[in-house]
Design a protein around this motif. Structure first.
Motif, PDB file in Angstrom:
ATOM      1  N   HIS A  66     -55.196  26.438  12.054  1.00 62.34           N
ATOM      2  CA  HIS A  66     -53.986  25.673  11.764  1.00 62.34           C
ATOM      3  C   HIS A  66     -54.334  24.352  11.078  1.00 62.34           C
ATOM      4  O   HIS A  66     -53.588  23.895  10.191  1.00 62.34           O
ATOM      5  CB  HIS A  66     -53.180  25.401  13.036  1.00 62.34           C
ATOM      6  CG  HIS A  66     -51.899  24.678  12.745  1.00 62.34           C
ATOM      7  ND1 HIS A  66     -50.882  25.244  12.021  1.00 62.34           N
ATOM      8  CD2 HIS A  66     -51.482  23.419  13.036  1.00 62.34           C
ATOM      9  CE1 HIS A  66     -49.894  24.377  11.879  1.00 62.34           C
ATOM     10  NE2 HIS A  66     -50.238  23.261  12.480  1.00 62.34           N
ATOM     11  N   MET A  86     -49.432  27.189  18.536  1.00 61.07           N
ATOM     12  CA  MET A  86     -49.932  27.451  19.888  1.00 61.07           C
ATOM     13  C   MET A  86     -48.816  27.263  20.916  1.00 61.07           C
ATOM     14  O   MET A  86     -48.159  26.211  20.952  1.00 61.07           O
ATOM     15  CB  MET A  86     -51.108  26.524  20.202  1.00 61.07           C
ATOM     16  CG  MET A  86     -52.279  26.680  19.243  1.00 61.07           C
ATOM     17  SD  MET A  86     -53.796  25.843  19.774  1.00 61.07           S
ATOM     18  CE  MET A  86     -53.345  24.114  19.583  1.00 61.07           C
ATOM     19  N   ARG A 144     -61.432  29.496  20.230  1.00 60.65           N
ATOM     20  CA  ARG A 144     -60.669  30.741  20.101  1.00 60.65           C
ATOM     21  C   ARG A 144     -61.486  31.761  19.343  1.00 60.65           C
ATOM     22  O   ARG A 144     -62.041  31.485  18.296  1.00 60.65           O
ATOM     23  CB  ARG A 144     -59.355  30.462  19.361  1.00 60.65           C
ATOM     24  CG  ARG A 144     -58.570  31.678  18.929  1.00 60.65           C
ATOM     25  CD  ARG A 144     -57.304  31.292  18.180  1.00 60.65           C
ATOM     26  NE  ARG A 144     -56.664  32.453  17.592  1.00 60.65           N
ATOM     27  CZ  ARG A 144     -56.874  32.874  16.350  1.00 60.65           C
ATOM     28  NH1 ARG A 144     -57.698  32.201  15.563  1.00 60.65           N
ATOM     29  NH2 ARG A 144     -56.262  33.945  15.881  1.00 60.65           N
ATOM     30  N   PHE A 186     -50.984  32.502  20.393  1.00 57.79           N
ATOM     31  CA  PHE A 186     -51.005  32.100  18.988  1.00 57.79           C
ATOM     32  C   PHE A 186     -49.985  32.936  18.223  1.00 57.79           C
ATOM     33  O   PHE A 186     -49.997  34.167  18.299  1.00 57.79           O
ATOM     34  CB  PHE A 186     -52.399  32.302  18.390  1.00 57.79           C
ATOM     35  CG  PHE A 186     -53.450  31.409  18.982  1.00 57.79           C
ATOM     36  CD1 PHE A 186     -53.741  30.179  18.412  1.00 57.79           C
ATOM     37  CD2 PHE A 186     -54.137  31.788  20.127  1.00 57.79           C
ATOM     38  CE1 PHE A 186     -54.714  29.351  18.966  1.00 57.79           C
ATOM     39  CE2 PHE A 186     -55.100  30.961  20.683  1.00 57.79           C
ATOM     40  CZ  PHE A 186     -55.384  29.733  20.111  1.00 57.79           C
ATOM     41  N   LYS A 202     -50.826  29.953  13.121  1.00 62.95           N
ATOM     42  CA  LYS A 202     -51.524  29.652  14.370  1.00 62.95           C
ATOM     43  C   LYS A 202     -50.851  28.527  15.179  1.00 62.95           C
ATOM     44  O   LYS A 202     -51.518  27.632  15.713  1.00 62.95           O
ATOM     45  CB  LYS A 202     -52.992  29.316  14.117  1.00 62.95           C
ATOM     46  CG  LYS A 202     -53.760  30.444  13.438  1.00 62.95           C
ATOM     47  CD  LYS A 202     -53.746  31.728  14.249  1.00 62.95           C
ATOM     48  CE  LYS A 202     -54.448  32.877  13.544  1.00 62.95           C
ATOM     49  NZ  LYS A 202     -53.721  33.365  12.336  1.00 62.95           N
ATOM     50  N   ASN A 223     -56.241  23.684  16.384  1.00 63.09           N
ATOM     51  CA  ASN A 223     -57.185  24.788  16.218  1.00 63.09           C
ATOM     52  C   ASN A 223     -57.608  24.842  14.749  1.00 63.09           C
ATOM     53  O   ASN A 223     -56.898  24.364  13.863  1.00 63.09           O
ATOM     54  CB  ASN A 223     -56.604  26.115  16.714  1.00 63.09           C
ATOM     55  CG  ASN A 223     -55.426  26.608  15.899  1.00 63.09           C
ATOM     56  OD1 ASN A 223     -55.592  27.132  14.793  1.00 63.09           O
ATOM     57  ND2 ASN A 223     -54.210  26.442  16.431  1.00 63.09           N
TER      58      ASN A 223
END
Length: 287
Positions: free
Chosen positions: A136, A197, A170, A188, A195, A133
């Motif tokens: 992150h 997951m 997201r 999260f 972050k 993501n």
């Protein structure tokens, strides 16, 4: 949908680092240390077969690092991703997607390998997309001094260079999302690293949660048992408390990535708080 546990290899970590401020006299009961204060660890990944999509959640350390590097982590046992995939009738070239809970070396190292002439690096799963993501990824590629040794550039940057890096969609400040790219939900959390997951998978009338480093082992269930590796330990404490209570109330099945001796556990509420209820092997529960 079908799920398969994939054992990528066992290693050891310092027990004191794994349990932070908790005295050894307490954590040693559930996670006994050897003469060097090291405790057994797993790198247990999860393979999700869903139609044409074959998703591997995390990849373990891989084998490209130096002998000196692995000397710090005492590899043991016979597990490997290739052998584990083969056991279930798959090859690494069959993998379509690599879902990375976070980019620490023990979760992402196996995603990248040295190229044939050992002059550089390339994807270890040639047909797979890599999923992280945006928040992150930025955290990992601009690392703080505390985590820099865990975010190794050779594990991370080749994913972007390959053109196969993708980010989970997201909304800003969204804590839980139903991933449209996958048939599972994602929580999260920020205590261990920014972050991280945590996949929530509906499978055979059960909710299976891939715990990554939110709950490394069954020994980490009591709230103060927080890793010294966590960047925001008080936030981990809060995130754990909320999650464990929900997991106990809703009967979640927790898939433990790092517990070398317990694959899946359930929780229960007690007078002392949330505690371990039952332990299962994957085969006991789903076969």
């Amino acid at each position: 949908m079908k799920l398969y546990p994939i054992e990528s290899g066992n290693f050891k970590l310092d027990g004191g680092a794994m349990f932070g401020v908790v005295p050894k006299s307490l954590w040693n009961r559930t996670n006994p240390a050897d003469a060097n204060n090291m405790i057994d660890m797993a790198a247990r990944c999860l393979l999700i077969e869903d139609g044409d999509k074959l998703t591997l959640v995390d990849t373990g350390m891989g084998d490209k690092q130096s002998e000196k590097f692995f000397g710090f982590y005492y590899p043991w046992g016979e597990h490997s991703i290739d052998n584990s995939l083969k056991k279930h009738g798959f090859h690494r070239d069959d993998i379509t997607d690599i879902f990375l809970t976070h980019l620490h070396f023990d979760h992402v190292g196996g995603a990248i390998k040295r190229n044939k002439d050992r002059t550089g690096y390339e994807p270890a799963f040639k047909n797979a997309k890599f999923w992280s993501n945006k928040d992150h990824w930025k955290w990992a590629t601009e690392p703080n001094a505390r985590e820099k040794a865990s975010f190794l550039p050779e594990n991370i940057l080749p994913m972007e260079e390959s053109g196969k890096l993708h980010f989970l969609d997201r909304k800003e400040n969204e804590i839980y999302t139903q991933a449209k790219e996958f048939d599972f939900g994602v929580l999260f959390v920020d205590g261990h690293t920014d972050k991280q997951m945590i996949p929530h998978i509906q499978y055979k009338d059960k909710t299976l949660v891939f715990m990554a480093d939110l709950l490394p082992t069954a020994g980490h269930i009591p709230l103060p048992y927080v890793m010294g590796f966590d960047t925001r330990p008080l936030l981990t404490l809060s995130e754990k408390e909320k999650f464990l209570k929900k997991a106990a109330d809703k009967g979640y099945y927790l898939f433990l990535e790092h517990d070398a001796h317990n694959e899946i556990i359930t929780l229960k509420n007690t007078e002392k708080g949330v505690r371990l209820d039952k332990t299962f092997t994957f085969n006991e529960l789903f076969n």
